[in-house]
Design a protein around this motif. Structure first.
Motif, PDB file in Angstrom:
ATOM      1  N   ALA A 336      -3.920  -5.994  -6.200  1.00 28.41           N
ATOM      2  CA  ALA A 336      -3.499  -6.006  -4.803  1.00 28.41           C
ATOM      3  C   ALA A 336      -4.676  -5.671  -3.902  1.00 28.41           C
ATOM      4  CB  ALA A 336      -2.377  -4.991  -4.589  1.00 28.41           C
ATOM      5  N   ASP A 337      -4.665  -6.207  -2.689  1.00 29.95           N
ATOM      6  CA  ASP A 337      -5.638  -5.824  -1.677  1.00 29.95           C
ATOM      7  C   ASP A 337      -4.985  -5.993  -0.310  1.00 29.95           C
ATOM      8  OD1 ASP A 337      -5.868  -8.575  -0.881  1.00 29.95           O
ATOM      9  OD2 ASP A 337      -7.444  -8.900  -2.369  1.00 29.95           O
ATOM     10  N   ASP A 338      -5.699  -5.594   0.733  1.00 28.77           N
ATOM     11  CA  ASP A 338      -5.107  -5.611   2.075  1.00 28.77           C
ATOM     12  C   ASP A 338      -4.768  -7.024   2.533  1.00 28.77           C
ATOM     13  OD1 ASP A 338      -5.269  -2.876   2.211  1.00 28.77           O
ATOM     14  OD2 ASP A 338      -7.149  -2.855   3.363  1.00 28.77           O
ATOM     15  N   VAL A 339      -5.599  -8.005   2.150  1.00 24.56           N
ATOM     16  CA  VAL A 339      -5.327  -9.387   2.557  1.00 24.56           C
ATOM     17  C   VAL A 339      -4.038  -9.878   1.909  1.00 24.56           C
ATOM     18  CG1 VAL A 339      -6.155 -11.762   2.500  1.00 24.56           C
ATOM     19  CG2 VAL A 339      -7.756  -9.909   2.972  1.00 24.56           C
ATOM     20  N   LYS A 340      -3.882  -9.664   0.608  1.00 30.10           N
ATOM     21  CA  LYS A 340      -2.656 -10.090  -0.068  1.00 30.10           C
ATOM     22  C   LYS A 340      -1.441  -9.394   0.521  1.00 30.10           C
ATOM     23  CE  LYS A 340      -4.775 -11.132  -4.563  1.00 30.10           C
ATOM     24  NZ  LYS A 340      -4.766 -10.834  -6.016  1.00 30.10           N
ATOM     25  N   ARG A 341      -1.570  -8.100   0.794  1.00 30.63           N
ATOM     26  CA  ARG A 341      -0.423  -7.352   1.328  1.00 30.63           C
ATOM     27  C   ARG A 341      -0.045  -7.810   2.733  1.00 30.63           C
ATOM     28  NH1 ARG A 341      -3.207  -2.839  -1.291  1.00 30.63           N
ATOM     29  NH2 ARG A 341      -1.991  -2.104  -3.069  1.00 30.63           N
ATOM     30  N   SER A 342      -0.972  -8.436   3.446  1.00 32.96           N
ATOM     31  CA  SER A 342      -0.656  -8.901   4.804  1.00 32.96           C
ATOM     32  C   SER A 342       0.357 -10.039   4.784  1.00 32.96           C
ATOM     33  CB  SER A 342      -1.932  -9.336   5.527  1.00 32.96           C
ATOM     34  OG  SER A 342      -2.454 -10.532   4.977  1.00 32.96           O
ATOM     35  N   TYR A 343       0.514 -10.720   3.642  1.00 33.33           N
ATOM     36  CA  TYR A 343       1.486 -11.802   3.524  1.00 33.33           C
ATOM     37  C   TYR A 343       2.791 -11.340   2.891  1.00 33.33           C
ATOM     38  CZ  TYR A 343      -2.715 -14.692   4.048  1.00 33.33           C
ATOM     39  OH  TYR A 343      -3.879 -15.252   4.500  1.00 33.33           O
ATOM     40  N   CYS A 344       2.755 -10.243   2.141  1.00 30.19           N
ATOM     41  CA  CYS A 344       3.880  -9.880   1.275  1.00 30.19           C
ATOM     42  C   CYS A 344       4.369  -8.469   1.559  1.00 30.19           C
ATOM     43  CB  CYS A 344       3.460  -9.977  -0.193  1.00 30.19           C
ATOM     44  SG  CYS A 344       2.778 -11.584  -0.661  1.00 30.19           S
ATOM     45  N   ARG A 345       5.682  -8.319   1.590  1.00 28.84           N
ATOM     46  CA  ARG A 345       6.277  -7.001   1.782  1.00 28.84           C
ATOM     47  C   ARG A 345       6.517  -6.286   0.462  1.00 28.84           C
ATOM     48  NH1 ARG A 345       8.743 -10.297   5.623  1.00 28.84           N
ATOM     49  NH2 ARG A 345      10.287 -10.976   4.084  1.00 28.84           N
ATOM     50  N   ASP A 346       6.599  -7.046  -0.618  1.00 28.16           N
ATOM     51  CA  ASP A 346       6.953  -6.467  -1.909  1.00 28.16           C
ATOM     52  C   ASP A 346       5.791  -6.592  -2.890  1.00 28.16           C
ATOM     53  OD1 ASP A 346       9.711  -5.896  -1.207  1.00 28.16           O
ATOM     54  OD2 ASP A 346      10.019  -8.074  -1.274  1.00 28.16           O
ATOM     55  N   ALA A 347       5.816  -5.749  -3.915  1.00 26.68           N
ATOM     56  CA  ALA A 347       4.803  -5.806  -4.973  1.00 26.68           C
ATOM     57  C   ALA A 347       5.405  -5.264  -6.255  1.00 26.68           C
ATOM     58  CB  ALA A 347       3.565  -5.005  -4.582  1.00 26.68           C
ATOM     59  N   ALA A 348       4.997  -5.870  -7.377  1.00 27.72           N
ATOM     60  CA  ALA A 348       5.441  -5.410  -8.694  1.00 27.72           C
ATOM     61  C   ALA A 348       4.343  -4.570  -9.324  1.00 27.72           C
ATOM     62  CB  ALA A 348       5.754  -6.602  -9.589  1.00 27.72           C
ATOM     63  N   PRO A 349       4.676  -3.426  -9.923  1.00 30.41           N
ATOM     64  CA  PRO A 349       3.655  -2.644 -10.619  1.00 30.41           C
ATOM     65  C   PRO A 349       3.143  -3.405 -11.838  1.00 30.41           C
ATOM     66  CG  PRO A 349       5.837  -1.762 -11.057  1.00 30.41           C
ATOM     67  CD  PRO A 349       6.015  -2.818 -10.021  1.00 30.41           C
ATOM     68  N   VAL A 350       1.838  -3.287 -12.087  1.00 30.00           N
ATOM     69  CA  VAL A 350       1.199  -3.959 -13.225  1.00 30.00           C
ATOM     70  C   VAL A 350       0.297  -2.944 -13.914  1.00 30.00           C
ATOM     71  CG1 VAL A 350      -0.317  -5.837 -13.972  1.00 30.00           C
ATOM     72  CG2 VAL A 350       1.256  -6.199 -12.066  1.00 30.00           C
ATOM     73  N   SER A 351       0.349  -2.883 -15.231  1.00 30.86           N
ATOM     74  CA  SER A 351      -0.461  -1.920 -15.995  1.00 30.86           C
ATOM     75  C   SER A 351      -1.018  -2.564 -17.245  1.00 30.86           C
ATOM     76  CB  SER A 351       0.374  -0.692 -16.403  1.00 30.86           C
ATOM     77  OG  SER A 351       0.811   0.031 -15.273  1.00 30.86           O
ATOM     78  N   ASP A 352      -2.094  -1.969 -17.751  1.00 37.94           N
ATOM     79  CA  ASP A 352      -2.596  -2.269 -19.085  1.00 37.94           C
ATOM     80  C   ASP A 352      -2.065  -1.198 -20.040  1.00 37.94           C
ATOM     81  OD1 ASP A 352      -4.034  -4.232 -17.797  1.00 37.94           O
ATOM     82  OD2 ASP A 352      -5.976  -3.228 -18.001  1.00 37.94           O
ATOM     83  N   TYR A 353      -2.003  -1.547 -21.322  1.00 36.42           N
ATOM     84  CA  TYR A 353      -1.542  -0.599 -22.331  1.00 36.42           C
ATOM     85  C   TYR A 353      -2.481  -0.632 -23.537  1.00 36.42           C
ATOM     86  CZ  TYR A 353       2.928  -0.154 -19.913  1.00 36.42           C
ATOM     87  OH  TYR A 353       3.902   0.114 -18.973  1.00 36.42           O
TER      88      TYR A 353
END
Length: 395
Positions: A336-353
């Protein structure tokens, strides 16, 4: 920290062009393990994908692949590159009632003498997951996980880019260590929309319109190939100019896998959205689609228009195109970054394991957990210091 900075990248793209000698060919020879008590059967080697292809396609057709990155077409394209690098596909299949209910595709590579299993397709795939029949019981997913984590085959698991709502996520949260947490912004297109474009988009649109009429084109499959190659060339030059590492763009073998996917004609498709100023391409978006979801994979801009931020207009117009053409979700992927967030209100958490299954795996998994921190430090350095750091790290 520099000593671990490129641990991941070096392992992912190491000598993919090397030929496969007799000893390696022996290691790649396919074999099938007997189903264990939990019902998992393992297929390993150069023919593993072909051996499970019918089950894979059936599960995919039944809604078992959460994203296009779990499609059989993606797996076939990726497996070819893994084999060129001397990495071994290993696929666990769990059956219930005579039908496949879980497929967990991994690939085994060696890092500093340690055998590590990753999701098959890593680093190409942007979401990692198992294929699961809808409603599959957790115990069946656990059976596939334990088959993938077999200490007789590997020392550690390193499973990247797992969404919080991935089918395999509950099992990984229980049995593995999460790190490198991020978010993948997305927009539910069918939901309420903003009445006015963001200020930055309006400003970019105004400046670009002064140079000529704006037009968005969207092409799929083989028709997108010319623009695909242009986009990859521009992205490669942009990364090289800033000395930013990439395991996919700039690696001719992974780029060839993307090119190959343009030939696939099925539910999973490669798409190219291109913003034109008059007849000149100004911004590109390489995307994969499956069903009613659009996954923005790679963005690139033409140098002559870069100062006017054509990518902002291209994304806004692509979202509008998706809305007009029946797509329900536009996914900008992690990070995620500020540019991507400017288009989207929602976000899914993403992790490595990571999960060590033998003593040799513990030190490596600890080093892997440091790699994202080191990369974040590198990206924040001024370009001259980045070049110096890369030189010290041998890049």
């Amino acid at each position: 920290m520099l000593s671990v900075l490129f641990l991941e990248d070096v392992a992912l793209v190491a000598d993919a062009a090397s030929s496969i000698g007799p000893a390696l060919a022996g290691r790649l020879r396919s074999w099938t393990a007997t189903a264990n008590a939990a019902g998992a059967t393992v297929f390993q080697g150069a023919e593993a994908i072909d051996q499970v292809a019918d089950d894979w396609q059936a599960l995919e057709n039944a809604g078992g692949s959460a994203t296009p990155f779990q499609s059989l077409a993606m797996a076939r394209a990726a497996a070819e590159i893994h084999l060129k690098a001397g990495e071994i596909p290993r696929v666990a299949v769990v059956r219930h009632g005579g039908r496949p209910v879980v497929i967990l595709p991994t690939v085994i590579g060696t890092r500093f003498g340690v055998k590590v299993a990753r999701f098959l397709g890593d680093p190409l795939i942007q979401y990692g997951d198992a294929l699961c029949e809808p409603g599959t019981a957790k115990r069946h997913i656990e059976a596939a996980f334990h088959a993938a984590a077999d200490p007789s085959a590997i020392d550690a698991l390193h499973l990247r880019k797992v969404r919080g709502d991935a089918r395999i996520a509950p099992v990984l949260r229980q049995h593995a260590i999460a790190f490198n947490g991020d978010e993948a912004p997305f927009l539910d297109i069918a939901g309420p929309q903003a009445h006015e474009e963001p200020r930055q988009v309006r400003r970019a649109r105004r400046k670009l319109s002064a140079l000529g009429p704006l037009r968005l084109t969207v092409t799929q499959g083989a028709a997108a190939r010319d623009h695909l190659r242009e986009a990859l060339t521009l992205k490669r030059r942009w990364l090289e100019a800033r000395r930013l590492p990439s395991s996919v763009v700039g690696c001719e073998h992974w780029e060839s896998a993307i090119d190959r996917l343009a030939d696939h004609d099925g539910d999973m498709q490669l798409n190219l959205a291109v913003l034109h100023v008059s007849d000149r391409p100004a911004a590109y978006e390489v995307a994969f689609t499956a069903g009613d979801r659009w996954y923005a994979f790679i963005g690139a801009v033409a140098d002559e228009f870069a100062r006017h931020s054509p990518g902002r207009v291209q994304v806004a117009d692509t979202i509008a195109w998706c809305r007009d053409n029946g797509f329900a979700r536009y996914d900008l992927l992690a990070p995620a970054d500020d540019v991507k967030r400017s288009y989207c209100r929602d976000a899914a958490p993403v992790s490595d394991y990571s999960h060590a299954v033998r003593p040799a795996g513990h030190a490596l998994t600890a080093a892997l957990r440091l790699t994202p921190v080191a990369k974040a430090v590198l990206v924040r350095l001024p370009a001259p210091l980045r070049r110096l750091a890369l030189s010290v790290a041998g890049r």
